[in-house]
Motif scaffolding. Sequence first.
Motif, short mmCIF file in Angstrom:
data_model
loop_
_atom_site.label_atom_id
_atom_site.label_comp_id
_atom_site.label_asym_id
_atom_site.label_seq_id
_atom_site.Cartn_x
_atom_site.Cartn_y
_atom_site.Cartn_z
N PHE A 34 16.93 19.18 17.75
CA PHE A 34 17.14 17.76 18.04
C PHE A 34 16.41 16.89 17.03
CE2 PHE A 34 13.37 19.24 20.12
CZ PHE A 34 12.47 18.20 20.05
N LYS A 35 16.71 15.62 17.05
CA LYS A 35 16.03 14.63 16.21
C LYS A 35 15.02 13.90 17.07
CE LYS A 35 19.61 13.82 12.82
NZ LYS A 35 18.92 14.44 11.72
N LYS A 36 13.84 13.66 16.52
CA LYS A 36 12.78 12.98 17.25
C LYS A 36 12.42 11.70 16.50
CE LYS A 36 8.36 13.85 19.48
NZ LYS A 36 7.36 14.87 19.75
N ILE A 45 12.85 12.81 12.61
CA ILE A 45 12.61 14.15 12.06
C ILE A 45 13.32 15.17 12.94
CG2 ILE A 45 10.43 13.64 10.93
CD1 ILE A 45 8.98 14.79 13.35
N ASP A 46 13.78 16.24 12.31
CA ASP A 46 14.44 17.32 13.03
C ASP A 46 13.38 18.24 13.63
OD1 ASP A 46 17.08 16.54 12.39
OD2 ASP A 46 16.86 17.42 10.40
N ARG A 47 13.55 18.58 14.90
CA ARG A 47 12.61 19.45 15.63
C ARG A 47 13.39 20.60 16.26
NH1 ARG A 47 7.40 18.64 14.74
NH2 ARG A 47 6.88 19.27 16.83
N ILE A 48 12.66 21.63 16.62
CA ILE A 48 13.26 22.81 17.26
C ILE A 48 12.35 23.25 18.40
CG2 ILE A 48 12.14 24.34 15.59
CD1 ILE A 48 14.56 26.15 15.78
N LEU A 65 11.69 21.45 12.27
CA LEU A 65 12.75 22.31 11.75
C LEU A 65 12.44 22.75 10.33
CD1 LEU A 65 15.44 23.65 12.36
CD2 LEU A 65 16.58 21.60 11.51
N SER A 66 11.75 21.92 9.56
CA SER A 66 11.36 22.29 8.20
C SER A 66 10.40 23.48 8.22
CB SER A 66 10.72 21.11 7.47
OG SER A 66 9.57 20.66 8.15
N TRP A 67 9.52 23.56 9.22
CA TRP A 67 8.62 24.71 9.36
C TRP A 67 9.44 25.98 9.62
CZ3 TRP A 67 8.26 28.06 13.46
CH2 TRP A 67 7.25 29.02 13.36
#
Length: 83
Positions: A34-36, A45-48, A65-67
């Motif tokens: 999702f986006k936060k 930012i994209d999160r997972i 998500l980058s991590w």
Amino acid sequence: MIKTGDLVGWSDHFHRERPDLNELDDFGVVVSVFKKKQNFGFPEIDRIRIAWVKDPDKAIDEYALSWATGEMNKGGLVILSRS
């Protein structure tokens, strides 16, 4: 690209090679991507979120998500099965 429903595995010590299932430190399911929203006008930012099996204290962990993408490139996070 990692997506919701994928089965993933994590290993701290098998970077750059795919570990066997019994060699994984943990495994789990991606429950959301999702986006936060951030404060003060910064871009979203994209999160997972991953629901880990062996981590009972924190059943669902949230990461950038980058991590996750970086760990997949290094071999620490592997996709075991696609949804």
